[in-house]
Design an enzyme around this catalytic site. Structure first.
Site, PDB file in Angstrom:
ATOM      1  N   ASN A  88       0.849  -1.192   0.000  1.00 50.65           N
ATOM      2  CA  ASN A  88       0.000   0.000   0.000  1.00 50.65           C
ATOM      3  C   ASN A  88       0.885   1.243   0.000  1.00 50.65           C
ATOM      4  OD1 ASN A  88       0.541   0.809   2.884  1.00 50.65           O
ATOM      5  ND2 ASN A  88      -0.412  -1.198   3.234  1.00 50.65           N
ATOM      6  N   ASP A 148      -4.067  -6.483   4.241  1.00 45.78           N
ATOM      7  CA  ASP A 148      -5.122  -7.346   4.780  1.00 45.78           C
ATOM      8  C   ASP A 148      -5.141  -8.716   4.114  1.00 45.78           C
ATOM      9  OD1 ASP A 148      -6.101  -5.427   6.574  1.00 45.78           O
ATOM     10  OD2 ASP A 148      -7.234  -4.444   4.982  1.00 45.78           O
ATOM     11  N   LYS A 184       9.423 -15.694 -11.828  1.00 41.13           N
ATOM     12  CA  LYS A 184       8.571 -14.638 -12.336  1.00 41.13           C
ATOM     13  C   LYS A 184       7.424 -15.209 -13.165  1.00 41.13           C
ATOM     14  CE  LYS A 184       8.459 -10.607 -15.351  1.00 41.13           C
ATOM     15  NZ  LYS A 184       9.201  -9.725 -16.271  1.00 41.13           N
ATOM     16  N   PHE A 189      -5.181   2.276  14.391  1.00 38.54           N
ATOM     17  CA  PHE A 189      -5.370   3.278  13.334  1.00 38.54           C
ATOM     18  C   PHE A 189      -6.259   2.678  12.258  1.00 38.54           C
ATOM     19  CE2 PHE A 189      -2.111   5.459  15.460  1.00 38.54           C
ATOM     20  CZ  PHE A 189      -1.901   6.706  14.896  1.00 38.54           C
ATOM     21  N   LYS A 222     -15.406  -1.437  15.038  1.00 41.30           N
ATOM     22  CA  LYS A 222     -14.053  -1.953  14.821  1.00 41.30           C
ATOM     23  C   LYS A 222     -13.251  -1.904  16.111  1.00 41.30           C
ATOM     24  CE  LYS A 222      -9.830  -1.390  12.107  1.00 41.30           C
ATOM     25  NZ  LYS A 222      -9.189  -0.788  10.915  1.00 41.30           N
ATOM     26  N   LYS A 259     -11.775  -5.297  17.981  1.00 41.91           N
ATOM     27  CA  LYS A 259     -10.329  -5.477  18.126  1.00 41.91           C
ATOM     28  C   LYS A 259      -9.881  -5.350  19.580  1.00 41.91           C
ATOM     29  CE  LYS A 259      -9.892  -5.242  13.528  1.00 41.91           C
ATOM     30  NZ  LYS A 259      -9.451  -6.331  12.657  1.00 41.91           N
TER      31      LYS A 259
END
Length: 416
Positions: free
Chosen positions: A220, A289, A299, A335, A349, A353
């Site tokens: 990301n 995730d 490859k 976060f 959430k 958690k």
């Protein structure tokens, strides 16, 4: 207003090719919420024009004692008196020699003698000039007088040689200034801000990487800047800090234990290995995730005539949930980087958690996404309260988050 808004930094720039990095240092100091004025040597103006620094700082640049007839102050004295930190970057061998031996033949060297503020010096020069006994003697003398030396980096130099002598990266210089200012944050009795001295804070930062084949991977856009700012702020406030970081280009804060990782599994293992010693966990990393169910050993080739390619993904380890399940008396901060969220979803959430505080931001909002130096977040507490914070630098936000954590610990109530 941030705690840094009233602090004044003077940036000294001397004449070498590294002067171009001083522009980035100026911008970094400003983004941290500091007021900055610039003093240049005449030689430095041959590399970067004073107008560049003036345009960015919004203030006149000091080069000479002369030519400021409208200014009735003695410029080097008045600037010296309002300076909280003097940082010279780059500092040439000539500059080091002048400072060490009290030679005051230009504005910057005179300013150095006139100020009682802490002095940080970031040398930059040819490797043999840096290694010369005269230069090393000057550096040792400056250290003995209390100056902090931001060591030059090793690498390919402008002269074509390889070795130490490169100016430290702008982020490292800015970090050193912020640490210096944190050490100055004293009350009337002279006590520094040691509000986290009794804590061991575990911080995660940056992205994780999930390999698809030896060439490609999933990841990301996280830069790690938020997590590094939290680690830097916690260390400045006296905490013992362990920073578990995915791959970034950032310079780790001084005095922080750094554990580099690559994949989500690597980060999970590192967090579990260091969890026992932590009293506070701040999960600022943006972990993947999902990961490819299988990683190719060679490859993956593009087959002729193929228009689609399917990759089967599987969930990665849920590190925040794992920490929440084992938290005991620890305070856990999560976060959430979202593109669309609501307080009810954020609260759900947080409770799933088993975190104590959730920091939520919309990455599509200007100034609050990945790889920028600012952020706008909302704090969601376990009792369902949502506390929106204004746009601020990530360094300022780091302190705001730590203030919220301390408020919870000290009062037994959710932070405001």
């Amino acid at each position: 207003m941030t705690r840094l808004a009233t602090k004044q930094v003077t940036l000294g720039v001397t004449g070498c090719i590294g002067a171009y990095k001083a522009v980035l240092i100026l911008r970094g100091l400003q983004q941290a919420g500091l007021a900055v004025e610039v003093a240049m040597t005449e030689a430095a103006t041959r590399f970067v024009q004073p107008l560049t620094f003036q345009a960015i700082s919004g203030k006149p640049v000091y080069v000479s004692h002369w030519g400021r007839d409208a200014d009735t102050d003695i410029a080097h004295i008045s600037l010296a008196q309002r300076t909280d930190v003097l940082v010279v970057a780059p500092a040439t061998a000539n500059c080091l020699a002048k400072f060490a031996h009290g030679i005051a033949d230009d504005f910057l060297s005179t300013l150095y003698l006139a100020t009682t503020a802490p002095v940080l010096v970031a040398p930059a020069m040819n490797v043999e000039m840096w290694r010369h006994p005269a230069t090393q003697s000057n550096v040792a003398l400056l250290r003995a007088r209390g100056a902090r030396i931001i060591e030059p980096a090793a690498g390919f130099l402008a002269c074509g040689m390889v070795g130490e002598g490169r100016l430290a990266e702008p982020e490292q210089v800015v970090s050193a200034v912020l640490e210096c200012l944190a050490g100055q944050a004293a009350d009337s009795a002279g006590h520094t801000d040691q509000s986290l001295a009794s804590h061991h804070i575990l911080v995660t930062a940056g992205p994780t990487i999930e390999d698809l084949d030896p060439v490609r991977y999933l990841t990301n856009r996280s830069s790690g800047k938020m997590g590094y700012a939290v680690a830097r702020a916690a260390r400045a406030r006296g905490a013992t800090v362990t920073l578990i970081t995915g791959p970034t280009s950032l310079t780790p804060p001084a005095g922080v234990k750094v554990v580099p990782v690559r994949s989500t599994r690597d980060m999970y293992d590192a967090v579990m290995n260091h969890l026992e010693e932590a009293t506070i966990v701040i999960k600022a990393a943006a972990v993947c995730d999902y990961r490819p169910r299988q990683t190719a050993q060679e490859k993956l080739k593009k087959a002729a005539g193929t228009t689609t390619y399917h990759i089967e993904l599987e969930p990665t380890e849920d590190i925040l949930a794992a920490v929440g399940a084992r938290k005991g008396q620890r305070f856990v901060v999560g976060f959430a980087a979202e593109t669309d969220w609501s307080p009810s979803l954020a609260l759900d959430k947080l409770r799933r958690k088993q975190a104590d505080l959730l920091v939520v931001n919309n990455v599509l909002e200007a100034g609050a996404g990945f790889d920028v130096d600012t952020n706008r977040v909302s704090l969601v507490t376990a009792d369902g309260e949502t506390i929106p914070l204004p746009l601020m630098t990530k360094d300022a936000l780091a302190h705001a988050i730590l203030d919220a954590v301390l408020s919870h610990h000290q009062t037994g109530r959710n932070p405001r």
